[in-house]
Design an enzyme around this catalytic site. Sequence first.
Site, mmCIF file in Angstrom:
data_model
loop_
_atom_site.group_PDB
_atom_site.id
_atom_site.type_symbol
_atom_site.label_atom_id
_atom_site.label_comp_id
_atom_site.label_asym_id
_atom_site.label_seq_id
_atom_site.Cartn_x
_atom_site.Cartn_y
_atom_site.Cartn_z
ATOM 1 N N GLU A 305 0.812 -1.216 0.000
ATOM 2 C CA GLU A 305 0.000 0.000 0.000
ATOM 3 C C GLU A 305 0.850 1.272 0.000
ATOM 4 O OE1 GLU A 305 -2.859 -0.413 3.170
ATOM 5 O OE2 GLU A 305 -3.933 -2.021 2.130
ATOM 6 N N GLU A 425 -4.876 -8.425 -0.846
ATOM 7 C CA GLU A 425 -5.732 -8.421 0.331
ATOM 8 C C GLU A 425 -7.167 -8.216 -0.132
ATOM 9 O OE1 GLU A 425 -4.668 -5.449 3.164
ATOM 10 O OE2 GLU A 425 -2.523 -5.970 3.163
#
Length: 685
Positions: A305, A425
Amino acid sequence: MTIRSRWRAGLTVGAAAVLLAGGLAVASSAQAAAGCRVTYAVPSQWNSGFTANIAVTNLGDAIDGWTLTWSFPGSQSVTQAWNATVTQSGAAVTARNASYNAALGTGASVSFGFNGSWSGSNPSPATFSLNGTTCTGSTNPTSPAPTGTGGPSPTPTATPRPGGDAMAAVAAMQPGWNLGNSFDAVGADETAWGNPRVTEALLDNVRAQGFNSIRIPVTWSNHHGPAPAYTIDPAWLARVQEVVGWALDDGFYVMINIHHDSWQWINTMPADRAGVTARYNALWTQLAAAFRDAPAKLTFESVNEPQFTGSSGDAQNAELLNELNTSFHRIVRASGGGNATRLLVLPTLHTSAEQARIDELTATFAALNDPNLIATVHFYGYWPFSVNVAGGTRFDATTQQDLIDQFDRVHRAFVAKGIPVIIGEYGLLGFDRHTGTIQQGEKLKFFEFLGYYAKLRNITTMLWDNGQHLGRTSFVWSDPELWAQIRSSWTVRSGTASSDQIYVPRTGAITAKSLTLNLNGTTFQGLTGADYTLNGNTLTLSAETVTRLVGNRAYGINATLQARFSTGVPWRIDVITYDPPLLANATGTTAAFAVPTQFRGDQLATMEAKYADGSFAGPHNWTAFKEFDVTFAPDYAGNRIVLKPEFFAEVTDGARVTLTFHFWSGTTVTYHVTRSGTSVTGTVA
């Protein structure tokens, strides 16, 4: 004992079969030389599924466009394919070239693969036909080979090298699981965020659930020395190596990364480009060396991220992330050994599937021109539904379309061009509090569709689990119904319905009740536990049947039914007796206030908050509907609805707020609260 003593060479397979066959027909002329070699391999097999890889080598004249056909000898079905369009009718399977691999020159090869399901046994196909001609294993310059002359050749001793075909390897990773809140925890060690130390038994149990890959997020911030060497703590590195080794021994594909470093120090790159780059490069130089000789089933992810604080905007963000991704690629490839061809995973900014972020990563892929790269994004659903805010209580058309749009974007940009994609994810953001933030039936519909559409778009998924799903020591799923739906979605669709609840008033006449079935390509097989009628997709229970099911009409669930479909898991339907909830006056403070509530069998769906002039009160003042579990939460055992300090922190002092509580029965109840400094008064409307 060093970690290398635990690594095994090649693929670990539950079952493997390799079939060599030959024969190739050309579309242009019966006089052209025709011949081919076909290799069919099953590198991975589990309880009800398997992965197969197929390689075709052209031994004859060049062709432009190919179709390979075969028949399964057992009860086998193709569920997901890559590098080819694969269709099936009964036992007969047809694979057609993709746009980018249609041409096969003499001596050229093409490979594709698929995930499949099986029951009983999983024997290999006996023969293949290409462009209408049965394979024979030899070149035929004058006429197509006669039907039925092909057969299996001896099985080679070696299995295909993972990573040799990135699309095939990533497809074989499906499904995946995250070892969350362990090595990525910010603190002294892997227990810092409340999870126990990772054990071999945990990984064994995860593998036994049917997962083929495991993502092991690692935060390095607190585990390395100062500049300029940034030497990684040997004990921490050894521990990571130990767990990676256990996972490889279990047969997992394994992904490791640089994780929460992304927001701890990498995000300062706009102001400290040289310092961040030096630290980042030093870490990956050490990691590349430490895992240089690991099996090809180990993959590296550049950063989790990625984000940047204080940048000048999108252009600089893209420039900085490109620098990180390309530095990572250069360092790993230059380290040699297995890293020369190891699969490397590159994220978009924020691992977002927005088109602009995808375009930025596409440019990096084009510049690197490396066939062993994987794109990654994360997916936590349409935000209002994912956290239950702004009235996002249902898996409705908007929520579904958001999923479709995001998966379609990464498919078009990457998968359709032969670049694999991993959703590193996935889940729902409300799970960070507990899985009850989203109503059970709506949650199940979300995960059913997610599994189906990921399979349709040839995208590998990795479930985010920070300990709230599979018990780290009990090895028991906290929500078995959710787990059953997720697992089923890997291979087949399941039928659902408009709701998993039928509400019946405690008093008054009982009437017939209906639900709309969502067949999702299945056929309805019946309802367990009650008589019913079916008109189209409308399932109806008569008043007489409902009367029998509710019995003495005690509050709560009186009966549980199961709608059964031709594939997938049954759909549970609870028959619930209720009365409108009763609320009572109360006093308290902004730090501790609750509305006394007799729920009387009903359950809370959401809450609206408005001032007298109709404007919206509380956080997220762009919507009347407040965020579940953040501003309010039902306490069924305590017979109250808690209004949290976060709600009152953004309520105007002295103003009366009208709350409207929406319940799943369809009942709404209004209530007034007034804040005076830190004091709160609540009254029944």
